[in-house]
Design a protein around this motif. Structure first.
Motif, PDB file in Angstrom:
ATOM      1  N   ARG A 193       8.023   0.586  -9.129  1.00 55.39           N
ATOM      2  CA  ARG A 193       7.098   0.297  -7.990  1.00 55.39           C
ATOM      3  C   ARG A 193       7.435  -1.520  -8.087  1.00 55.39           C
ATOM      4  N   SER A 222       0.954  -1.390  -0.010  1.00 58.89           N
ATOM      5  CA  SER A 222       0.128  -0.140  -0.029  1.00 58.89           C
ATOM      6  C   SER A 222       0.898   1.164  -0.136  1.00 58.89           C
ATOM      7  N   VAL A 223       1.942   1.107   0.844  1.00 62.83           N
ATOM      8  CA  VAL A 223       2.895   2.136   0.883  1.00 62.83           C
ATOM      9  C   VAL A 223       3.450   2.409  -0.653  1.00 62.83           C
ATOM     10  N   SER A 224       3.928   1.420  -1.469  1.00 63.88           N
ATOM     11  CA  SER A 224       4.383   1.540  -2.560  1.00 63.88           C
ATOM     12  C   SER A 224       3.365   2.373  -3.637  1.00 63.88           C
ATOM     13  N   ALA A 225       2.263   1.638  -3.360  1.00 61.47           N
ATOM     14  CA  ALA A 225       1.179   2.045  -4.352  1.00 61.47           C
ATOM     15  C   ALA A 225       0.957   3.506  -4.168  1.00 61.47           C
ATOM     16  N   GLU A 226       1.096   4.189  -2.880  1.00 59.02           N
ATOM     17  CA  GLU A 226       0.781   5.558  -2.524  1.00 59.02           C
ATOM     18  C   GLU A 226       1.790   6.300  -3.286  1.00 59.02           C
ATOM     19  N   VAL A 227       3.159   5.794  -2.962  1.00 64.84           N
ATOM     20  CA  VAL A 227       4.335   6.535  -3.705  1.00 64.84           C
ATOM     21  C   VAL A 227       4.191   6.536  -5.272  1.00 64.84           C
ATOM     22  N   ILE A 247       1.699   6.618  -7.024  1.00 69.75           N
ATOM     23  CA  ILE A 247       0.672   7.836  -7.334  1.00 69.75           C
ATOM     24  C   ILE A 247       1.095   9.116  -7.129  1.00 69.75           C
ATOM     25  N   SER A 248       1.982   9.408  -6.310  1.00 67.09           N
ATOM     26  CA  SER A 248       2.406  10.697  -5.878  1.00 67.09           C
ATOM     27  C   SER A 248       3.670  11.020  -6.706  1.00 67.09           C
TER      28      SER A 248
END
Length: 164
Positions: free
Chosen positions: A52, A36-41, A43-44
């Protein structure tokens, strides 16, 4: 009581194993949170979204190696407490510790190549990765020296048992 039969107190073993268990649970939690953290990164920072999956795989593998190392340390602590440390099979757990450190160096190195090919890193990140690799190699070297000492102690114990 001879020199080889000294055992740590139960309280120190319980404290050590509790600390190792807490670190193990922290590692399992990190594995659960990494996607989930890598998905947020991703996106940002969409320009690095292609990195990723390989970096996520490397991060999860690195944490898994850490968990394996923690398990080996816990097994060695238990062997010390039970008085069975000076057996040839203990060398296997030490060997696993060395192999996990070497694999961690390989993962950090491959991650460094992925980051540099994606033009996502900075010189500071490269310095941190080199320091991490050197630290892990130093730990593996120290562990090999301690393995040699353990092997000598096992041989001495075998000799002493034959004499007695």
């Amino acid at each position: 009581m001879n020199l080889f039969d000294r055992r740590p107190s139960l309280a120190s073993v319980v404290m050590t194993e509790g600390f190792l268990a807490a670190l193990f649970l922290l590692g399992v939690g990190a594995i659960a949170l990494l996607p989930s953290v890598s998905a947020e990164v991703a996106i940002s920072l969409p320009e690095y979204a292609d990195l990723r999956n390989p970096l996520l795989a490397a991060a999860i593998a690195l944490v898994l190696l850490g968990l394996i190392a923690l398990a080996m340390i816990a097994l060695l602590v238990q062997r010390i407490y039970s008085g069975s440390m000076l057996m040839r099979s203990s060398l296997l757990w030490v060997d696993v510790l060395v192999v996990t450190a070497v694999w961690a160096v390989a993962l950090i190195t491959s991650g460094s190549f992925v980051i540099s090919n994606g033009q996502a890193g900075s010189p500071f990140l490269l310095v941190v990765q080199v320091i991490g690799c050197l630290t892990l190699l130093a730990i593996a070297s120290i562990t090999l020296v301690l393995r040699s000492l353990l092997s000598n102690a096992i041989d001495m114990r075998t000799e002493l048992d034959e004499v007695v």
